[in-house]
Design a protein around this motif. Structure first.
Motif, mmCIF file in Angstrom:
data_model
loop_
_atom_site.group_PDB
_atom_site.id
_atom_site.type_symbol
_atom_site.label_atom_id
_atom_site.label_comp_id
_atom_site.label_asym_id
_atom_site.label_seq_id
_atom_site.Cartn_x
_atom_site.Cartn_y
_atom_site.Cartn_z
ATOM 1 N N ARG A 143 6.223 90.947 -8.581
ATOM 2 C CA ARG A 143 6.934 89.792 -8.034
ATOM 3 C C ARG A 143 8.203 90.187 -7.293
ATOM 4 O O ARG A 143 8.883 91.130 -7.656
ATOM 5 C CB ARG A 143 7.280 88.812 -9.150
ATOM 6 C CG ARG A 143 6.040 88.189 -9.756
ATOM 7 C CD ARG A 143 6.390 87.273 -10.879
ATOM 8 N NE ARG A 143 5.182 86.586 -11.327
ATOM 9 C CZ ARG A 143 5.122 85.845 -12.408
ATOM 10 N NH1 ARG A 143 6.191 85.670 -13.157
ATOM 11 N NH2 ARG A 143 3.993 85.256 -12.741
ATOM 12 N N GLU A 144 8.504 89.390 -6.265
ATOM 13 C CA GLU A 144 9.712 89.610 -5.465
ATOM 14 C C GLU A 144 10.191 88.277 -4.923
ATOM 15 O O GLU A 144 9.386 87.398 -4.615
ATOM 16 C CB GLU A 144 9.408 90.556 -4.310
ATOM 17 C CG GLU A 144 10.596 90.885 -3.443
ATOM 18 C CD GLU A 144 11.676 91.679 -4.160
ATOM 19 O OE1 GLU A 144 12.658 91.044 -4.621
ATOM 20 O OE2 GLU A 144 11.549 92.895 -4.271
ATOM 21 N N VAL A 145 11.498 88.126 -4.837
ATOM 22 C CA VAL A 145 12.112 86.973 -4.186
ATOM 23 C C VAL A 145 13.047 87.534 -3.128
ATOM 24 O O VAL A 145 13.890 88.382 -3.423
ATOM 25 C CB VAL A 145 12.863 86.075 -5.190
ATOM 26 C CG1 VAL A 145 13.626 84.975 -4.461
ATOM 27 C CG2 VAL A 145 11.890 85.469 -6.202
ATOM 28 N N ILE A 146 12.857 87.093 -1.896
ATOM 29 C CA ILE A 146 13.637 87.598 -0.769
ATOM 30 C C ILE A 146 14.528 86.475 -0.259
ATOM 31 O O ILE A 146 14.040 85.419 0.148
ATOM 32 C CB ILE A 146 12.716 88.118 0.346
ATOM 33 C CG1 ILE A 146 11.791 89.200 -0.225
ATOM 34 C CG2 ILE A 146 13.531 88.638 1.523
ATOM 35 C CD1 ILE A 146 10.596 89.518 0.645
ATOM 36 N N ILE A 147 15.827 86.714 -0.285
ATOM 37 C CA ILE A 147 16.815 85.713 0.116
ATOM 38 C C ILE A 147 17.371 86.108 1.477
ATOM 39 O O ILE A 147 17.871 87.220 1.648
ATOM 40 C CB ILE A 147 17.955 85.617 -0.918
ATOM 41 C CG1 ILE A 147 17.391 85.234 -2.294
ATOM 42 C CG2 ILE A 147 19.028 84.626 -0.459
ATOM 43 C CD1 ILE A 147 18.379 85.389 -3.437
ATOM 44 N N THR A 148 17.274 85.197 2.440
ATOM 45 C CA THR A 148 17.856 85.415 3.762
ATOM 46 C C THR A 148 19.033 84.465 3.911
ATOM 47 O O THR A 148 18.891 83.256 3.722
ATOM 48 C CB THR A 148 16.829 85.165 4.880
ATOM 49 O OG1 THR A 148 15.702 86.015 4.659
ATOM 50 C CG2 THR A 148 17.417 85.446 6.248
ATOM 51 N N THR A 149 20.202 85.015 4.241
ATOM 52 C CA THR A 149 21.399 84.193 4.388
ATOM 53 C C THR A 149 21.460 83.571 5.778
ATOM 54 O O THR A 149 20.729 83.966 6.687
ATOM 55 C CB THR A 149 22.679 85.022 4.165
ATOM 56 O OG1 THR A 149 22.802 85.976 5.219
ATOM 57 C CG2 THR A 149 22.669 85.707 2.810
ATOM 58 N N LYS A 150 22.354 82.617 5.925
ATOM 59 C CA LYS A 150 22.553 81.964 7.215
ATOM 60 C C LYS A 150 23.018 82.948 8.275
ATOM 61 O O LYS A 150 22.808 82.747 9.460
ATOM 62 C CB LYS A 150 23.560 80.823 7.067
ATOM 63 C CG LYS A 150 23.048 79.721 6.170
ATOM 64 C CD LYS A 150 24.116 78.713 5.823
ATOM 65 C CE LYS A 150 23.553 77.727 4.816
ATOM 66 N NZ LYS A 150 24.550 77.179 3.943
ATOM 67 N N GLU A 151 23.643 84.049 7.857
ATOM 68 C CA GLU A 151 24.105 85.086 8.782
ATOM 69 C C GLU A 151 23.002 86.072 9.135
ATOM 70 O O GLU A 151 23.215 86.996 9.912
ATOM 71 C CB GLU A 151 25.295 85.853 8.177
ATOM 72 C CG GLU A 151 26.564 85.032 8.061
ATOM 73 C CD GLU A 151 26.530 84.073 6.867
ATOM 74 O OE1 GLU A 151 25.901 84.391 5.843
ATOM 75 O OE2 GLU A 151 27.118 82.984 6.984
ATOM 76 N N GLY A 152 21.811 85.912 8.547
ATOM 77 C CA GLY A 152 20.673 86.776 8.860
ATOM 78 C C GLY A 152 20.530 87.989 7.961
ATOM 79 O O GLY A 152 19.655 88.821 8.179
#
Length: 121
Positions: free
Chosen positions: A77-86
């Motif tokens: 399992r993996e969770v990938i978080i992308t911020t508003k800044e990329g």
């Protein structure tokens, strides 16, 4: 009177792991809803789920706990978080406190499991 804003966390769920992650949100008492998207162009295989609340009431800590626990319970399992800044962060190995700090800055969160759920085999 202070204006209230709404926080929205967009989760992109993929076939493997989607049901177990949504179940984990349900177990934690975190309300979520599916977003139906229409397009004339081809789309990815994931679907959108959102968690929304008045900003002061957004359960960032509870969501972070679900993410960390869900990842740690299965190696695939993996969770990938992308911020508003990329910026992109793979949450595997992060603490609950670290994930909690990233979530309010997120543009999207992808929930992935490389293996099918045991129940669907």
């Amino acid at each position: 009177m202070k204006e209230k804003s709404i926080s929205v966390l967009e989760l992109t769920m993929f076939k493997n792991g989607a049901s177990s992650f949504l179940h984990a949100l349900d177990e934690a008492g975190i309300a979520h809803s599916r977003v139906v998207m229409f397009s004339t162009a081809p789309q990815g295989s994931g679907f959108k789920e959102i968690v929304s609340a008045v900003s002061d009431a957004m359960p960032w800590n509870a969501i972070a706990k679900v993410i960390v626990t869900w990842i740690e319970s299965r190696n695939s399992r993996e969770v990938i978080i992308t911020t508003k800044e990329g910026e992109t962060f793979h949450a595997k190995g992060y603490s609950v406190a670290e994930v909690k700090e990233l979530l309010p800055q997120s543009y999207s969160v992808m929930v992935v499991d490389a293996k099918p759920d045991e129940k669907s085999q």
